[in-house]
Scaffold this motif. Structure first.
Motif, short mmCIF file in Angstrom:
data_model
loop_
_atom_site.label_atom_id
_atom_site.label_comp_id
_atom_site.label_asym_id
_atom_site.label_seq_id
_atom_site.Cartn_x
_atom_site.Cartn_y
_atom_site.Cartn_z
N ALA A 39 73.60 -6.71 16.41
CA ALA A 39 72.71 -6.77 15.25
C ALA A 39 73.56 -6.74 13.99
O ALA A 39 74.63 -6.10 13.98
N THR A 40 73.15 -7.45 12.97
CA THR A 40 73.87 -7.39 11.70
C THR A 40 72.91 -7.58 10.53
O THR A 40 71.85 -8.19 10.69
N THR B 176 67.19 -6.90 8.39
CA THR B 176 67.33 -6.34 7.04
C THR B 176 68.00 -4.97 7.19
O THR B 176 68.06 -4.42 8.30
N LYS B 177 68.45 -4.44 6.05
CA LYS B 177 69.07 -3.11 6.06
C LYS B 177 68.07 -2.08 6.60
O LYS B 177 68.43 -1.21 7.41
N GLU B 178 66.79 -2.23 6.19
CA GLU B 178 65.76 -1.26 6.62
C GLU B 178 65.56 -1.34 8.14
O GLU B 178 65.46 -0.32 8.82
N PHE C 128 67.70 -2.34 10.35
CA PHE C 128 68.89 -1.82 11.04
C PHE C 128 68.87 -0.30 11.05
O PHE C 128 69.10 0.34 12.08
N GLU C 129 68.57 0.27 9.89
CA GLU C 129 68.57 1.74 9.79
C GLU C 129 67.47 2.35 10.67
O GLU C 129 67.64 3.43 11.23
N GLU C 130 66.38 1.63 10.81
CA GLU C 130 65.30 2.08 11.71
C GLU C 130 65.81 2.09 13.16
O GLU C 130 65.55 3.03 13.92
N GLN C 131 66.56 1.06 13.54
CA GLN C 131 67.13 1.00 14.89
C GLN C 131 68.08 2.18 15.13
O GLN C 131 68.09 2.76 16.20
N ILE C 132 68.87 2.52 14.11
CA ILE C 132 69.78 3.66 14.24
C ILE C 132 68.96 4.93 14.48
O ILE C 132 69.24 5.70 15.39
N ARG C 133 67.91 5.09 13.66
CA ARG C 133 67.06 6.30 13.79
C ARG C 133 66.43 6.39 15.18
O ARG C 133 66.33 7.45 15.77
N LEU C 134 66.02 5.23 15.72
CA LEU C 134 65.33 5.23 17.01
C LEU C 134 66.30 5.35 18.19
O LEU C 134 65.89 5.38 19.35
N GLY C 135 67.59 5.36 17.90
CA GLY C 135 68.59 5.47 18.98
C GLY C 135 68.82 4.15 19.69
O GLY C 135 69.32 4.12 20.83
N GLY C 136 68.47 3.05 19.04
CA GLY C 136 68.62 1.73 19.68
C GLY C 136 70.00 1.11 19.51
O GLY C 136 70.26 0.02 20.03
N VAL C 137 70.88 1.80 18.77
CA VAL C 137 72.20 1.24 18.50
C VAL C 137 73.26 2.16 19.11
O VAL C 137 73.27 3.35 18.84
N ILE C 138 74.14 1.62 19.96
CA ILE C 138 75.13 2.47 20.63
C ILE C 138 76.29 2.79 19.70
O ILE C 138 76.85 3.87 19.73
#
Ligand code: 5GP
Length: 209
Positions: free
Chosen positions: A42-43, A61-63, A65-75
């Protein structure tokens, strides 16, 4: 199949600075071997001409991406040139299908993956020398003189980290296929590592689960 057992693919991290030709090498690997697949990161950077959402990257979008980080979807993720780049957890499912998963990511991400997944295999692609690297950056024609100097500097900084990788492969001009063959050989040897067949001996020969 000559390996003891290989239910899971190899997590293969491939790094290389701009001008090392890592994209070309990885494209050859995937074209020639259908058990190699690409992890689509993702970028938040804008797509370049010809890039397709879901193929080169999942563009967000930045939002988002940050949501994915919050949800634990990014390793793992990093910020590079003002944009987020990250590996999505969902991409790892490809390993369970027995595919060798190529993560084409920069050094910080590569080191994070090695920490999280010690049995991953990290390969560093290098140009043959500094003169060749500079020529490649100049010949791309898309970089300003300042940009070329920045990229050269960044590349040389990154090269000092090569010792943290498991393997280094040199990509000579016009010989990307040789580099792809070298990576293929590395993965084939890794698949034969006795330590990857944990439990297989007991299951296969001693009737123990
Ligand atoms: P580009 O914008 O040229 O496609 O990528 C810039 C850099 O980000 C490259 O070094 C690329 O390997 C790296 N990169 C791409 N995806 C990821 C990712 O998911 N995680 C990390 N850490 N780096 C990435």
């Amino acid at each position: 199949m000559t390996t003891l057992e290989s239910p899971k693919g190899i997590l293969l991290v491939v790094s290389g600075a701009a001008g090392t030709g890592k994209g070309t090498v990885n494209a050859i690997l995937m074209k020639e071997h259908d058990d190699f697949v690409f992890s689509v990161s993702a970028t938040t950077r804008a797509p370049r001409p010809g890039e397709v959402d879901g193929r080169e990257y999942h563009f967000m979008t930045k939002e988002q991406f940050e949501e994915q980080i919050r949800l634990g979807g990014v390793i793992e993720y990093t910020q590079y040139c003002g944009n987020y780049y990250g590996t999505l957890k969902s991409e790892l499912r490809k390993l369970d299908e027995g595919k060798n998963l190529i993560l084409e990511i920069e050094v910080e991400g590569a080191m994070n993956i090695k920490r999280l997944f010690p049995d991953s295999v990290a390969v560093f692609i290098l140009p043959p020398d500094a003169v060749t690297l500079r020529n490649r950056l100049v010949n791309r024609g898309t970089n300003t003189a300042d940009d070329i100097e920045n990229r050269m500097k960044r590349a040389l900084d990154e090269f000092s980290l090569v010792e943290h990788y498991d393997y280094a492969v040199v990509n000579h001009d016009g010989r990307a296929k040789e580099a792809a063959d070298a990576i293929y050989a590395i993965v084939k040897s890794e698949q034969h590592k006795a330590s990857r067949a944990e439990g297989a001996m007991n299951r296969l020969f001693f009737n123990q689960e």
